[in-house]
Write an enzyme that holds these catalytic residues in place. Structure first.
Site, short mmCIF file in Angstrom:
data_model
loop_
_atom_site.label_atom_id
_atom_site.label_comp_id
_atom_site.label_asym_id
_atom_site.label_seq_id
_atom_site.Cartn_x
_atom_site.Cartn_y
_atom_site.Cartn_z
N SER A 171 0.84 -1.20 0.00
CA SER A 171 0.00 0.00 0.00
C SER A 171 0.87 1.24 0.00
O SER A 171 1.99 1.23 0.55
CB SER A 171 -0.85 -0.02 1.27
OG SER A 171 -1.42 1.24 1.50
N TYR A 210 -2.04 -1.39 10.86
CA TYR A 210 -2.28 -1.90 9.50
C TYR A 210 -1.10 -1.53 8.59
O TYR A 210 -0.53 -2.39 7.91
CB TYR A 210 -3.58 -1.32 8.93
CG TYR A 210 -3.69 -1.50 7.43
CD1 TYR A 210 -3.98 -2.75 6.88
CD2 TYR A 210 -3.46 -0.44 6.56
CE1 TYR A 210 -4.04 -2.93 5.51
CE2 TYR A 210 -3.51 -0.61 5.18
CZ TYR A 210 -3.81 -1.86 4.66
OH TYR A 210 -3.85 -2.02 3.29
N LYS A 256 2.08 -3.88 6.52
CA LYS A 256 2.53 -3.83 5.12
C LYS A 256 4.03 -3.54 5.07
O LYS A 256 4.76 -4.16 4.28
CB LYS A 256 1.76 -2.75 4.35
CG LYS A 256 0.27 -3.01 4.22
CD LYS A 256 -0.02 -4.25 3.39
CE LYS A 256 -1.50 -4.55 3.26
NZ LYS A 256 -1.78 -5.87 2.69
P1 NAD Z 1 -10.89 -7.41 0.94
O1 NAD Z 1 -11.09 -7.46 2.41
O2 NAD Z 1 -12.07 -7.14 0.08
O3 NAD Z 1 -10.20 -8.76 0.43
C1 NAD Z 1 -9.32 -9.52 1.23
C2 NAD Z 1 -9.79 -10.97 1.18
O4 NAD Z 1 -8.89 -11.76 1.96
C3 NAD Z 1 -11.19 -11.15 1.77
O5 NAD Z 1 -11.99 -11.90 0.87
C4 NAD Z 1 -10.95 -11.94 3.06
O6 NAD Z 1 -12.02 -12.81 3.37
C5 NAD Z 1 -9.64 -12.67 2.75
N1 NAD Z 1 -8.82 -12.97 3.93
C6 NAD Z 1 -8.48 -12.15 4.95
N2 NAD Z 1 -7.71 -12.81 5.83
C7 NAD Z 1 -7.56 -14.09 5.36
C8 NAD Z 1 -6.87 -15.24 5.83
N3 NAD Z 1 -6.21 -15.24 7.00
N4 NAD Z 1 -6.93 -16.37 5.10
C9 NAD Z 1 -7.63 -16.40 3.93
N5 NAD Z 1 -8.30 -15.35 3.44
C10 NAD Z 1 -8.27 -14.20 4.15
O7 NAD Z 1 -9.74 -6.34 0.65
P2 NAD Z 1 -9.26 -5.69 -0.71
O8 NAD Z 1 -9.69 -4.28 -0.72
O9 NAD Z 1 -9.60 -6.56 -1.85
O10 NAD Z 1 -7.69 -5.70 -0.46
C11 NAD Z 1 -6.87 -6.78 -0.86
C12 NAD Z 1 -5.46 -6.56 -0.35
O11 NAD Z 1 -4.98 -5.31 -0.84
C13 NAD Z 1 -5.34 -6.49 1.17
O12 NAD Z 1 -4.14 -7.12 1.56
C14 NAD Z 1 -5.29 -5.00 1.45
O13 NAD Z 1 -4.60 -4.71 2.63
C15 NAD Z 1 -4.52 -4.49 0.25
N6 NAD Z 1 -4.80 -3.09 -0.05
C16 NAD Z 1 -6.08 -2.67 -0.25
C17 NAD Z 1 -6.34 -1.33 -0.51
C18 NAD Z 1 -7.74 -0.83 -0.71
O14 NAD Z 1 -7.96 0.38 -0.72
N7 NAD Z 1 -8.74 -1.68 -0.91
C19 NAD Z 1 -5.28 -0.40 -0.56
C20 NAD Z 1 -3.97 -0.87 -0.37
C21 NAD Z 1 -3.74 -2.22 -0.13
C1 UD1 Z 2 -6.99 4.89 3.78
C2 UD1 Z 2 -5.95 4.45 4.77
C3 UD1 Z 2 -4.85 3.70 4.03
C4 UD1 Z 2 -5.46 2.54 3.25
C5 UD1 Z 2 -6.54 3.07 2.32
C6 UD1 Z 2 -7.26 1.97 1.60
C7 UD1 Z 2 -6.04 6.06 6.59
C8 UD1 Z 2 -5.33 7.15 7.30
N1 UD1 Z 2 -5.42 5.59 5.50
O1 UD1 Z 2 -6.36 5.79 2.86
O2 UD1 Z 2 -3.89 3.21 4.94
O3 UD1 Z 2 -4.45 1.88 2.49
O4 UD1 Z 2 -7.51 3.80 3.07
O5 UD1 Z 2 -7.98 1.17 2.49
O6 UD1 Z 2 -7.10 5.61 7.01
N2 UD1 Z 2 -12.58 11.24 3.35
C9 UD1 Z 2 -13.57 12.11 3.72
N3 UD1 Z 2 -14.72 11.59 4.25
C10 UD1 Z 2 -14.93 10.25 4.42
C11 UD1 Z 2 -13.90 9.37 4.03
C12 UD1 Z 2 -12.73 9.89 3.51
O7 UD1 Z 2 -13.44 13.32 3.59
O8 UD1 Z 2 -15.99 9.84 4.92
C13 UD1 Z 2 -11.34 11.79 2.75
C14 UD1 Z 2 -10.09 11.49 3.55
O9 UD1 Z 2 -9.86 12.51 4.49
C15 UD1 Z 2 -9.02 11.45 2.44
C16 UD1 Z 2 -9.80 10.92 1.22
O10 UD1 Z 2 -11.16 11.15 1.50
O11 UD1 Z 2 -8.57 12.75 2.15
C17 UD1 Z 2 -9.59 9.44 0.96
O12 UD1 Z 2 -9.88 8.73 2.17
P1 UD1 Z 2 -9.92 7.12 2.23
O13 UD1 Z 2 -10.80 6.61 1.14
O14 UD1 Z 2 -10.26 6.72 3.62
O15 UD1 Z 2 -8.44 6.68 1.85
P2 UD1 Z 2 -7.04 7.14 2.50
O16 UD1 Z 2 -7.23 7.91 3.74
O17 UD1 Z 2 -6.24 7.77 1.41
#
Ligand code: NAD
Ligand code: UD1
Length: 338
Positions: free
Chosen positions: A124, A149, A153
């Site tokens: 991330s 969290y 990572k």
């Molecule tokens: P998500 O929660 O939708 O998907 C993760 C999946 O992993 C889920 O289906 C969950 O059931 C499964 N899981 C969790 N723990 C497990 C375990 N111990 N064994 C087997 N399965 C397990 O999340 P996502 O948004 O699809 O994110 C996927 C990955 O990307 C995560 O590692 C997350 O941290 C990373 N990531 C996501 C974002 C984002 O904004 N969505 C941003 C940066 C990084």
């Molecule tokens: C957040 C996490 C980041 C994670 C990512 C994806 C924090 C500090 N960071 O990123 O670690 O990888 O989500 O899961 O939580 N916002 C509003 N109102 C809302 C929600 C968000 O104004 O109700 C604003 C936030 O202040 C930010 C932007 O929208 O400026 C994006 O927010 P968000 O979607 O939560 O993502 P990040 O904070 O960038």
């Protein structure tokens, strides 16, 4: 030979399964359904137009993992499985360290034992911490994360890099995602958060559909053009395609590489709200409130390494992201529950 996708029923995983199959890969999916539902798997199979093996298994279950590797010829692992709620990670850090860090260690141990040493990992932008200025480049020093969290990572990136130093057969691509939003253009799969969403786009969508009264915008006094936070929003299908390119790369190289997956363009919270209203002809009432602790002003990527190393570039714009998020939300007001 197949690619094992851990967490393949989740938001990013389900979209990646489809793009991997479209690109001609055979896949095997593992998930423990902690944060996903069987209906996501049904719809992923339907959209992929092809069946694939699925195992309900936890990445901390070494015996369960061995069975998957014995029953399938796995040449690489795309590792999504993990917990991702920042606020929750502050409340229950041990659960995050166990699931994300320990889970990855167990997975790597079994992979090494089974002779599979190629991994694409979901990292991330949060690993860049608070100090690095945007645009963020992969050669910047990482760390200084503000929550458990983010630290999981950071720690996993270190563990996987150490593994590549210890054994030159390992190949690892650390994909640093910026802010994934949007959904499959069919509207059949998308992000299905539990309870009140923490992230911006699911919150905006739920306001637009009337489930939540109004959006709270966290601060309008940042040093950004309109004072609201600026982020590098990326369409989840573009992100999924980045995994196809990263898999191609990991199969042909060894060593560890960190790669940003972003568009390189920052949009503000207000830009996103306005684009959403315009693309979908809906209203999104909002109120400006205090900053959210731990938030940064502007966070966006320099995406040039992904282009030069992987041959990947995001193609979809903010309008696509808003339109596809709304199609998913409006066709599935209760997510996968209906
Ligand atoms: P998500 O929660 O939708 O998907 C993760 C999946 O992993 C889920 O289906 C969950 O059931 C499964 N899981 C969790 N723990 C497990 C375990 N111990 N064994 C087997 N399965 C397990 O999340 P996502 O948004 O699809 O994110 C996927 C990955 O990307 C995560 O590692 C997350 O941290 C990373 N990531 C996501 C974002 C984002 O904004 N969505 C941003 C940066 C990084
Ligand atoms: C957040 C996490 C980041 C994670 C990512 C994806 C924090 C500090 N960071 O990123 O670690 O990888 O989500 O899961 O939580 N916002 C509003 N109102 C809302 C929600 C968000 O104004 O109700 C604003 C936030 O202040 C930010 C932007 O929208 O400026 C994006 O927010 P968000 O979607 O939560 O993502 P990040 O904070 O960038």
């Amino acid at each position: 030979m197949a690619i094992l996708i851990t967490g393949g029923c989740g938001y990013i995983g389900s979209h990646t399964c489809i793009e991997m199959i479209k690109a001609g890969y055979d896949i095997v999916v593992l998930d423990n359904y902690y944060n996903s539902k069987p209906e996501a798997l049904n719809r992923t199979r339907e959209l992929a137009g092809k069946d694939f093996p699925f195992y309900e298994c936890d990445i901390r279950d070494a015996e369960g993992l061995r069975r998957i590797f014995k029953e399938n010829k796995i040449e690489a692992v795309i590792h999504f499985a993990g917990l991702k709620a920042v606020g929750e990670s502050v409340q229950i850090p041990l659960k995050y360290y166990d699931n994300n860090v320990n889970g990855t260690v167990v997975l790597c141990q079994v992979m090494a034992e089974m002779g599979c040493k190629r991994m694409i990992f979901s990292s991330s932008a949060t690993v860049y911490g608070e100090k690095n200025p945007s645009p963020l480049t992969e050669d910047m020093e990482i760390g200084g994360c503000t929550n458990p969290y983010g630290r999981t990572k950071f720690m996993i990136e270190g563990i996987l890099s150490d593994l590549c130093v210890s054994d030159p057969e390992w190949s690892v691509v650390l994909l640093r995602y910026f802010n994934p939003i949007g959904a499959h253009e069919s509207g059949r799969i998308g992000e299905d958060p539990n309870g009140i969403p923490n992230n911006l786009m699911p919150y905006v969508s739920q306001v637009a559909i009337g489930k939540l009264a109004r959006l709270s915008i966290f601060g309008d006094d940042y040093d950004t053009p309109d004072g609201t936070g600026v982020r590098d929003f990326i369409h989840v299908v573009d992100l999924a395609r980045g995994h196809v390119k990263a898999t191609d790369y990991a199969l042909a190289h060894t060593g560890a590489e960190a790669v940003n997956l972003g568009t390189g363009t920052g949009y503000s919270v207000l830009d996103l709200v306005n684009a959403f209203k315009e693309a979908n002809g809906v209203d999104v009432p909002y109120v400006i409130v205090d900053r959210r602790p731990g938030d940064l002003g502007a966070v966006y990527s320099d995406p040039s390494k992904a282009a030069s190393l992987l041959g990947w570039k995001a193609e979809k714009g903010l309008e696509d992201m808003c339109r596809d998020s709304w199609r998913w939300q409006s066709q599935n007001p209760k997510g996968y529950a209906e």
